[in-house]
Write a protein that holds these residues in place. Sequence first.
Motif, mmCIF file in Angstrom:
data_model
loop_
_atom_site.group_PDB
_atom_site.id
_atom_site.type_symbol
_atom_site.label_atom_id
_atom_site.label_comp_id
_atom_site.label_asym_id
_atom_site.label_seq_id
_atom_site.Cartn_x
_atom_site.Cartn_y
_atom_site.Cartn_z
ATOM 1 N N VAL A 138 -20.206 -10.682 -5.119
ATOM 2 C CA VAL A 138 -19.637 -12.144 -4.444
ATOM 3 C C VAL A 138 -18.861 -11.622 -3.198
ATOM 4 N N GLY A 140 -16.454 -13.700 -0.136
ATOM 5 C CA GLY A 140 -15.540 -14.972 0.363
ATOM 6 C C GLY A 140 -15.848 -15.273 1.623
ATOM 7 N N VAL A 200 -9.895 -12.627 -7.613
ATOM 8 C CA VAL A 200 -10.594 -13.919 -7.277
ATOM 9 C C VAL A 200 -9.774 -14.815 -6.179
ATOM 10 N N MET A 204 -11.213 -15.856 -2.437
ATOM 11 C CA MET A 204 -11.157 -17.072 -1.953
ATOM 12 C C MET A 204 -10.400 -17.210 -0.752
ATOM 13 N N SER A 211 -16.546 -8.525 -3.837
ATOM 14 C CA SER A 211 -16.314 -7.826 -5.171
ATOM 15 C C SER A 211 -17.340 -7.740 -5.951
ATOM 16 N N ALA A 213 -18.066 -8.544 -9.367
ATOM 17 C CA ALA A 213 -17.245 -8.919 -10.563
ATOM 18 C C ALA A 213 -18.241 -9.082 -11.727
ATOM 19 N N SER A 217 -16.060 -14.034 -14.646
ATOM 20 C CA SER A 217 -14.862 -14.161 -13.812
ATOM 21 C C SER A 217 -14.819 -14.848 -12.651
ATOM 22 N N VAL A 218 -15.998 -14.994 -12.147
ATOM 23 C CA VAL A 218 -16.359 -15.869 -10.925
ATOM 24 C C VAL A 218 -17.332 -17.080 -10.769
ATOM 25 N N GLN A 221 -15.929 -20.401 -9.613
ATOM 26 C CA GLN A 221 -15.915 -20.377 -8.002
ATOM 27 C C GLN A 221 -17.133 -20.415 -7.336
ATOM 28 N N ILE A 222 -18.263 -19.764 -7.917
ATOM 29 C CA ILE A 222 -19.581 -19.838 -7.433
ATOM 30 C C ILE A 222 -20.077 -21.126 -7.571
ATOM 31 N N LEU A 227 -17.087 -19.243 -3.779
ATOM 32 C CA LEU A 227 -17.577 -17.845 -3.387
ATOM 33 C C LEU A 227 -19.109 -17.968 -3.321
#
Length: 332
Positions: A138, A140, A200, A204, A211, A213, A217-218, A221-222, A227
């Motif tokens: 990912v 940012g 994370v 962001m 990262s 990841a 954990s993401v 946010q995706i 992200l």
Amino acid sequence: MHHPSHSKTLRRTACLSAALFAAAIPLAHADAANYPSKPVRVIVGFSAGGPTDVVARAFADFAARSLGKPFVIDNKPGANTILAAEAVASAPADGYTLLVGATNHTMIPALYSARVKFDSVRSFVPLCTVAVSPTVLVVGPSMKTPTLAAFLQQVKAEPGKRTYATPGTGSSGHFASEQFTRLTGTRMNHIPYKGAAQVVTDLMGGQVDSSFATLGSVLPQIQAGKLTALAVASPQRSSLLPQVPTFEEAGVKGYRADIWYGLLAPAGTPPEVVATLQKTAQAFAQAPSTQEKLKGLGMESQSVCGSAFGDQLQREVQSYTQLARELDIKAE
């Protein structure tokens, strides 16, 4: 003078002990066949609430319902899961102490070989993996790269300038990143953190560029567009991110970095007990309720059991040990 009744007594005692010994063998088998006849302790090397703990608790609930005895979670965080693995490796091999481990179990020899009193492979019976979380690359807002090709182009144009964040030196994210830079012939700057949450946040906020990841954990946010996921390090696309290509599809051949979650028992656990636990683990992985729960965590169910799981552990130990040696990665 030799008394005849004395030798008769000796003979009788010998016959009796032989009979008792013969009776004890089926008894041990009967005990294994009646497994479990008391609560089972399930040790987790992470604190409550993390992905490994959530998987362990879901399995414990399922196993308790299936087998009719409590499966009790015991969180033993610390020393990068060494304390938990040690507790299981040294427990009686009767199936009443189990370990729910994850990929970092096979990183222990690479990072701590001198300090560890057990063998990550030989001290355990591999039961089954139950879940897998793909690793996803990912970026940012500091990296305006919508594709893996664009990302590689930018990283190659500025060797050593772009950053990748990990939850710590020697973490699965660290190994995944180093494997990637070696495979692609790129150089990036490693920024280790003390856990995934801070990674994370800073990703962001634009303090770090990228990262490798675990998807769980993401994923939020995706989905929220905060992200950008460039590629998934699994053999197939993830059903949770169907639009994101695998590294293979995006042009980086042979790159894989799945995180598995699975069950191990102490070496020497009776085969009947092992069979019962494997059957339960497979049923757990196949249950629709499990698949639903895992989806919410950015994981998918997976069932690799017995010798296939053992071979996987062996392969991982070798590749992580070699990588740690070549890159001089030592645990903090």
